[in-house]
Design a protein around this motif. Structure first.
Motif, PDB file in Angstrom:
ATOM      1  N   LYS A 419       0.628  -1.164  -0.320  1.00  0.00           N
ATOM      2  CA  LYS A 419      -0.331  -0.061  -0.114  1.00  0.00           C
ATOM      3  C   LYS A 419       0.754   1.323  -0.096  1.00  0.00           C
ATOM      4  O   LYS A 419       0.663   2.546  -0.988  1.00  0.00           O
ATOM      5  CB  LYS A 419      -0.581   0.265   0.810  1.00  0.00           C
ATOM      6  CG  LYS A 419      -1.880   1.067   1.638  1.00  0.00           C
ATOM      7  CD  LYS A 419      -2.695   1.460   2.751  1.00  0.00           C
ATOM      8  CE  LYS A 419      -3.863   1.963   2.688  1.00  0.00           C
ATOM      9  NZ  LYS A 419      -3.760   2.053   3.604  1.00  0.00           N
ATOM     10  N   LEU A 420       1.981   1.552   0.389  1.00  0.00           N
ATOM     11  CA  LEU A 420       2.932   2.415   0.920  1.00  0.00           C
ATOM     12  C   LEU A 420       3.387   2.732  -0.615  1.00  0.00           C
ATOM     13  O   LEU A 420       3.241   3.657  -0.538  1.00  0.00           O
ATOM     14  CB  LEU A 420       3.290   2.419   2.146  1.00  0.00           C
ATOM     15  CG  LEU A 420       4.209   3.528   2.960  1.00  0.00           C
ATOM     16  CD1 LEU A 420       3.511   4.856   3.040  1.00  0.00           C
ATOM     17  CD2 LEU A 420       5.412   3.540   3.800  1.00  0.00           C
ATOM     18  N   ASN A 422       2.835   1.659  -3.447  1.00  0.00           N
ATOM     19  CA  ASN A 422       2.516   1.827  -4.692  1.00  0.00           C
ATOM     20  C   ASN A 422       1.739   3.983  -4.215  1.00  0.00           C
ATOM     21  O   ASN A 422       1.752   4.464  -5.178  1.00  0.00           O
ATOM     22  CB  ASN A 422       0.921   1.581  -4.593  1.00  0.00           C
ATOM     23  CG  ASN A 422       0.590  -0.350  -4.955  1.00  0.00           C
ATOM     24  OD1 ASN A 422       1.721  -0.833  -6.440  1.00  0.00           O
ATOM     25  ND2 ASN A 422       0.514  -1.319  -4.560  1.00  0.00           N
ATOM     26  N   GLU A 423       1.521   4.158  -3.268  1.00  0.00           N
ATOM     27  CA  GLU A 423       1.147   5.204  -2.871  1.00  0.00           C
ATOM     28  C   GLU A 423       2.439   6.084  -3.304  1.00  0.00           C
ATOM     29  O   GLU A 423       2.291   7.313  -4.031  1.00  0.00           O
ATOM     30  CB  GLU A 423       1.170   5.474  -1.464  1.00  0.00           C
ATOM     31  CG  GLU A 423       0.937   6.907  -1.309  1.00  0.00           C
ATOM     32  CD  GLU A 423       0.994   7.336   0.420  1.00  0.00           C
ATOM     33  OE1 GLU A 423       0.935   8.667   1.262  1.00  0.00           O
ATOM     34  OE2 GLU A 423       0.642   6.044   1.594  1.00  0.00           O
ATOM     35  N   ALA A 424       3.491   5.626  -2.930  1.00  0.00           N
ATOM     36  CA  ALA A 424       4.942   7.124  -3.056  1.00  0.00           C
ATOM     37  C   ALA A 424       4.981   6.718  -5.513  1.00  0.00           C
ATOM     38  O   ALA A 424       5.971   7.682  -5.070  1.00  0.00           O
ATOM     39  CB  ALA A 424       5.764   6.206  -2.605  1.00  0.00           C
ATOM     40  N   LEU A 426       3.037   6.081  -7.421  1.00  0.00           N
ATOM     41  CA  LEU A 426       2.332   6.729  -8.353  1.00  0.00           C
ATOM     42  C   LEU A 426       2.408   8.629  -7.948  1.00  0.00           C
ATOM     43  O   LEU A 426       2.538   9.326  -8.560  1.00  0.00           O
ATOM     44  CB  LEU A 426       0.830   6.914  -7.154  1.00  0.00           C
ATOM     45  CG  LEU A 426      -0.844   7.364  -8.626  1.00  0.00           C
ATOM     46  CD1 LEU A 426      -0.575   7.038  -9.380  1.00  0.00           C
ATOM     47  CD2 LEU A 426      -1.714   7.311  -7.375  1.00  0.00           C
ATOM     48  N   TYR A 427       3.107   8.799  -6.544  1.00  0.00           N
ATOM     49  CA  TYR A 427       3.228  10.309  -6.506  1.00  0.00           C
ATOM     50  C   TYR A 427       4.483  10.419  -7.393  1.00  0.00           C
ATOM     51  O   TYR A 427       4.800  11.792  -7.543  1.00  0.00           O
ATOM     52  CB  TYR A 427       3.083  10.498  -4.703  1.00  0.00           C
ATOM     53  CG  TYR A 427       3.525  11.609  -4.690  1.00  0.00           C
ATOM     54  CD1 TYR A 427       2.472  13.100  -4.764  1.00  0.00           C
ATOM     55  CD2 TYR A 427       4.512  12.035  -3.720  1.00  0.00           C
ATOM     56  CE1 TYR A 427       3.024  14.746  -4.678  1.00  0.00           C
ATOM     57  CE2 TYR A 427       5.533  13.336  -3.463  1.00  0.00           C
ATOM     58  CZ  TYR A 427       3.970  14.760  -4.183  1.00  0.00           C
ATOM     59  OH  TYR A 427       4.613  15.987  -3.535  1.00  0.00           O
ATOM     60  N   GLN A 489       7.716   2.048   7.985  1.00  0.00           N
ATOM     61  CA  GLN A 489       7.073   3.150   7.035  1.00  0.00           C
ATOM     62  C   GLN A 489       8.417   4.352   6.637  1.00  0.00           C
ATOM     63  O   GLN A 489       8.673   4.209   5.699  1.00  0.00           O
ATOM     64  CB  GLN A 489       6.219   3.676   7.477  1.00  0.00           C
ATOM     65  CG  GLN A 489       5.411   2.983   7.809  1.00  0.00           C
ATOM     66  CD  GLN A 489       3.688   3.242   8.304  1.00  0.00           C
ATOM     67  OE1 GLN A 489       3.612   4.760   8.064  1.00  0.00           O
ATOM     68  NE2 GLN A 489       2.482   2.672   8.177  1.00  0.00           N
ATOM     69  N   TRP A 493       9.466   4.627   3.056  1.00  0.00           N
ATOM     70  CA  TRP A 493      10.130   5.385   1.967  1.00  0.00           C
ATOM     71  C   TRP A 493      10.926   6.107   1.176  1.00  0.00           C
ATOM     72  O   TRP A 493      11.102   6.876   0.422  1.00  0.00           O
ATOM     73  CB  TRP A 493       8.809   6.664   2.424  1.00  0.00           C
ATOM     74  CG  TRP A 493       8.838   7.693   2.400  1.00  0.00           C
ATOM     75  CD1 TRP A 493       8.540   8.567   1.936  1.00  0.00           C
ATOM     76  CD2 TRP A 493       6.979   7.741   1.655  1.00  0.00           C
ATOM     77  NE1 TRP A 493       8.300  10.159   1.144  1.00  0.00           N
ATOM     78  CE2 TRP A 493       6.385   9.283   1.042  1.00  0.00           C
ATOM     79  CE3 TRP A 493       6.107   7.235   1.314  1.00  0.00           C
ATOM     80  CZ2 TRP A 493       5.726   9.185   0.253  1.00  0.00           C
ATOM     81  CZ3 TRP A 493       4.537   6.891   0.707  1.00  0.00           C
ATOM     82  CH2 TRP A 493       4.502   8.466   0.732  1.00  0.00           C
ATOM     83  N   LYS A 525       6.226  13.613   4.002  1.00  0.00           N
ATOM     84  CA  LYS A 525       5.535  13.225   3.673  1.00  0.00           C
ATOM     85  C   LYS A 525       4.374  13.069   5.113  1.00  0.00           C
ATOM     86  O   LYS A 525       3.764  12.484   5.929  1.00  0.00           O
ATOM     87  CB  LYS A 525       5.575  11.360   3.962  1.00  0.00           C
ATOM     88  CG  LYS A 525       5.529  10.329   4.353  1.00  0.00           C
ATOM     89  CD  LYS A 525       3.762  10.302   3.444  1.00  0.00           C
ATOM     90  CE  LYS A 525       3.339   8.627   4.079  1.00  0.00           C
ATOM     91  NZ  LYS A 525       1.874   8.978   3.025  1.00  0.00           N
TER      92      LYS A 525
END
Length: 834
Positions: A419-420, A422-424, A426-427, A489, A493, A525
């Motif tokens: 989840k983390l 994919n968020e990173a 995409l951004y 996390q 990141w 973040k």
């Protein structure tokens, strides 16, 4: 002289011949005496020149000599080889004797010259000589030559070290024995053993340059700061020592400074134009300069001297990989193996590159070949052990990511990791205008030593939490660290931002800038992430001032202390924050594009900013000065200390309002102060003692918003939110707690309950499944809760399956029986409606 002898005896046929013999003997004694005096002066002369680095003059002294005793001839050959005249050195030793040590020396000269057939024959001749020597008492040179021969033939280095240890007992005053043992250990990267042996040699001969050079390399490879001290010692004895210069070139290339490295290498090559390792390093320097023509010319020069010198490609490949250019490093090592398929070091480096490119299966194949060729390779053994551990991991491929992690991490963390990520992805692909090469492999380790071996080939170094190689991220699991000391996390990141920036620049960006961007993006973040302004930075700031942009790299390539490295993270992150705030994200992205095209980093940043380098430095140093202003609070009578001490006294007096006021004031004066007596920690402790829930809640909230590691405070604060039925706030702080303690049952249980209250059934179901896996004593209750959550989500069949599985192990579990009846009734009602 003859007349003097004649005058002492009557002349007849018998004594005539006696006279002649006596005259000849006397003459020979006289000649030998004069020669000995001449040789003694000659040895003193050339050896003195040699020791102080006047190699060419030392050779000239020997060239002028009319008489070469055997030991001098060997030295002459060694000096000729040292100055690149290897063919002449070989000619000096060929066919002039049968000493074993000379035959071994000759074999190594053949190998240096690429005459591998002659090399093999010389080794065979040396073996024959060993058999003949077995009937005689061996001197120290013979025994060292025997050991070296056995080493060249691939004998067990441990047995050879035992042999050297026995030799040291027999010849306790010989420095040559521990030096030879040290050379063996150094070649096998047993740096501690090698350093011990060189130390023993230096105890016998404190100025021995061979021992000092060996010790220097030990310290360099082991990352020991004493390397500088030994280098200084060597240079004091010999300002032109070629090994010191070679190490200087290595260090300059480590710092990505090929221009200065070339100057040092040219100095070596002016003494020895056929110095193969220097030529390999010179090719590497041209590689870093993107001068492919000069690199190829240098490689061809080395191969013209020795057609089997795979180092012409292996050395540039090693340097390329040290600069994180692993694909190019891989290509270099493959080419090296085409030249010499028996180059075990090149094959090992190839395996490293494949591992760092995420090609584990190919790497394992190469490692097995390395280990078959060299069963005593500790690096190959360690990497194969790590590969065995990874073989037991669970692999989860989803989208652009491939996760590899132990079973427990897969059950508990995989969904949140993805989840983390994919968020990173995409951004940051959008923000930095980059399309990632995929898959991006993320490996999570529950054993720190396995993580370190997989990443750098050696266990230890507890400071590393994660490492990125471009398409591969390796990192510790929180289970690999002491509880509560890692925010997974934050680590993930940070490392994923490296994936973005390294791929954006084709792995060409310097480490300081890559780390700076990752630290900066951490703070974007989450404000509690990033690198704090540590009090321990004060002595660096006081002693060195504020760095210019061009100075940032040295904190990573050549840090004086571990704290200098941490300061490097801080100031690099501050540079990126300053740069983006003043010139914009677009300027940073443009600079990265230019770095990827081959422009030097500082030049790219200056050109993209639109200001001069001087102006950029001035503004950045002003920014760092402002950012470091809080360090003034560390002075003994500072306002910060007065406020902190006043707060402590207010707590003792139970003056809670004053305690709060003083602690908040101290925090405002130095918000990065994170020691045990940090103002916010003291405020939380005081609020807990006071017993006022609202004060306690307020203090906890402030602490949680400041400290990314405050998992206990998060759990406590979530209790207040649950009591207030503020489920969203409770979920937020529990997620922060789970970033530090993802395996803690109490946090997961409360998280599951909060998700149920939010009717986030997917999240609740995931939490209950984690609890079933982790909490064996509470497994029955968790499975019942899972079944209820599935039922509430509408997954009646799945809920019924969970209840039946539960009743198989606990048939008298009343609550489970009741739920099963409800599920059956719900199924009947649903069927009736249909």
């Amino acid at each position: 002289m003859i007349s003097h002898i004649i005058g002492e005896m009557p002349l007849n046929r018998d004594n005539f011949f006696s006279l002649i013999m006596r005259s000849q003997i006397t003459y020979l004694i006289f000649v030998v005496f004069l020669s000995a005096e001449s040789v003694s002066a000659q040895e003193t002369d050339y050896r003195t020149l040699w020791k102080r680095g006047d190699y060419a003059e030392a050779v000239k002294v020997l060239e002028r000599a009319s008489y070469h005793p055997w030991s001098t001839r060997r030295d002459y050959a060694e000096l000729l080889a040292l100055t690149g005249r290897v063919d002449e050195a070989i000619a000096q030793l060929e066919g002039v004797g049968s000493a074993l040590d000379v035959t071994v020396q000759l074999a190594e000269l053949y190998r240096m010259r690429g005459r591998m057939g002659d090399y093999g024959l010389a080794l065979m001749e040396a073996e024959n000589q060993v058999r003949l020597l077995s009937e005689y008492r061996h001197d120290v040179d013979d025994l060292i030559a025997i050991a070296r021969l056995r080493e060249l033939k691939g004998e067990d280095p441990k047995s050879l070290l035992r042999f050297y240890n026995l030799m040291a007992e027999v010849f306790p005053n010989s420095a040559s024995v521990p030096i030879a043992a040290g050379d063996l250990a150094l070649g096998k990267r047993a740096f501690d053993v090698a350093a011990e042996k060189y130390g023993a040699a230096l105890a016998l001969d404190p100025e021995n340059q061979e021992a000092l050079a060996g010790l220097m390399w030990c310290y360099y490879h082991a990352g020991d700061d004493r390397v500088l001290e030994v280098m200084a010692q060597l240079l004091a004895h010999n300002p032109n020592h070629l090994e010191v210069q070679r190490l200087q070139a290595e260090q300059l290339l480590d710092r990505n400074d090929p221009h200065d490295a070339l100057a040092v290498l040219d100095s070596i090559l002016s003494v020895n134009p056929n110095h193969l390792k220097a030529l390999g390093l010179k090719a590497a320097a041209f590689f870093l300069l993107d001068d492919s023509a000069a690199m190829q010319e240098t490689q061809e020069r080395a191969l013209a001297f020795n057609g089997y010198f795979s180092g012409a490609f292996r050395i540039p490949g090693r340097i390329a990989s040290r600069q994180y250019r692993f694909e190019e490093g891989r290509a270099f090592q493959a080419r090296a193996l085409e030249i010499d398929a028996k180059d075990v070091e090149a094959r090992l480096l190839l395996a490293y590159d494949l591992l760092r490119l995420g090609k584990d299966a190919e790497a394992r194949s190469e490692l097995e070949r390395v280990f078959a060729a060299d069963p005593y390779s500790v690096r190959a053994y360690n990497l194969l052990e790590a590969a065995d551990a990874i073989d037991g991991f669970v692999t989860i491929s989803r989208g652009i990511f491939k996760l590899q992690l132990p079973g427990q991490e897969a059950e508990v963390m995989s969904d949140e990791l993805l989840k983390l990520l994919n968020e990173a992805a995409l951004y940051y692909q959008r923000k930095y205008d980059v399309e990632l090469q995929t898959p991006v492999v993320v490996q999570v380790f529950d054993d720190h030593d396995v993580f370190m071996v997989r990443s750098i080939g050696l266990p230890g170094n507890a400071g590393h939490l994660g490492i990125c190689f471009g398409r591969l991220v390796t990192m510790d699991s929180p289970r690999a660290r002491p509880p509560g000391t890692m925010n997974w996390q934050q680590v993930l990141w940070h490392e994923f931002v490296h994936v973005i920036t390294l791929q954006k620049t084709h792995n060409r960006m310097p480490r300081w800038l890559s780390e700076g961007i990752s630290v900066y993006e951490e703070t974007q973040k989450d404000v509690t992430w990033g690198q704090r302004l540590s009090p321990e930075f004060k002595h660096i700031v006081d002693g060195e001032g504020f760095p210019a942009v061009g100075d940032l790299g040295r904190f990573f390539t050549d840090p004086e202390t571990p704290m200098h490295l941490m300061y490097g993270y801080f100031v690099s992150g501050e540079f990126v924050a300053f740069y983006v705030n003043n010139y914009g994200v677009d300027a940073l992205v443009t600079a990265l594009d230019r770095i990827g095209d081959g422009m030097e980093a500082v030049e790219a940043l200056v050109s993209a900013s639109g200001v001069s380098a001087r102006r950029l430095d001035e503004r950045f140093m002003e920014h760092v000065g402002n950012r470091c202003a809080s360090l003034k609070a560390l002075s003994k009578n500072s306002e910060f200390h007065r406020a902190l001490n006043a707060g402590k006294k207010a707590v003792e007096a139970k003056n809670w309002a004053d305690a709060e006021r003083f602690f908040l004031k101290a925090h405002a004066l130095y918000p990065d102060y994170a020691a045990e007596d940090a103002p916010l920690r003291l405020w939380v402790d005081a609020s807990a003692v006071r017993g006022d829930p609202e004060w306690y809640r307020k203090a906890l909230k402030k602490l949680v918003g400041w400290d990314a590691m405050a998992h206990e405070a998060c759990l406590t604060l979530s209790g207040f939110y649950v009591k207030d039925k503020d489920w969203a706030a409770a979920r937020a702080v529990l997620n922060r707690a789970l970033a530090v303690r993802p395996f803690q049952v109490e946090i997961l249980a409360r998280s599951a309950e909060v998700h149920e209250m939010l009717e986030d059934w997917d999240a609740a179901i995931a939490d209950w499944r984690r609890l079933i896996y982790l909490d064996v004593p509470g497994r029955a209750g968790h499975r019942l809760n899972l079944a209820e959550a599935l039922a509430k989500k509408g997954e009646v069949v799945a809920a019924k399956a969970e209840v039946l599985a539960l009743l198989e192990t606990m048939p008298h579990f009343w609550d489970a029986q009741q739920l099963l009846l409800e599920l059956v009734d719900a199924k009947v009602s649903a069927d009736e409606r249909r």
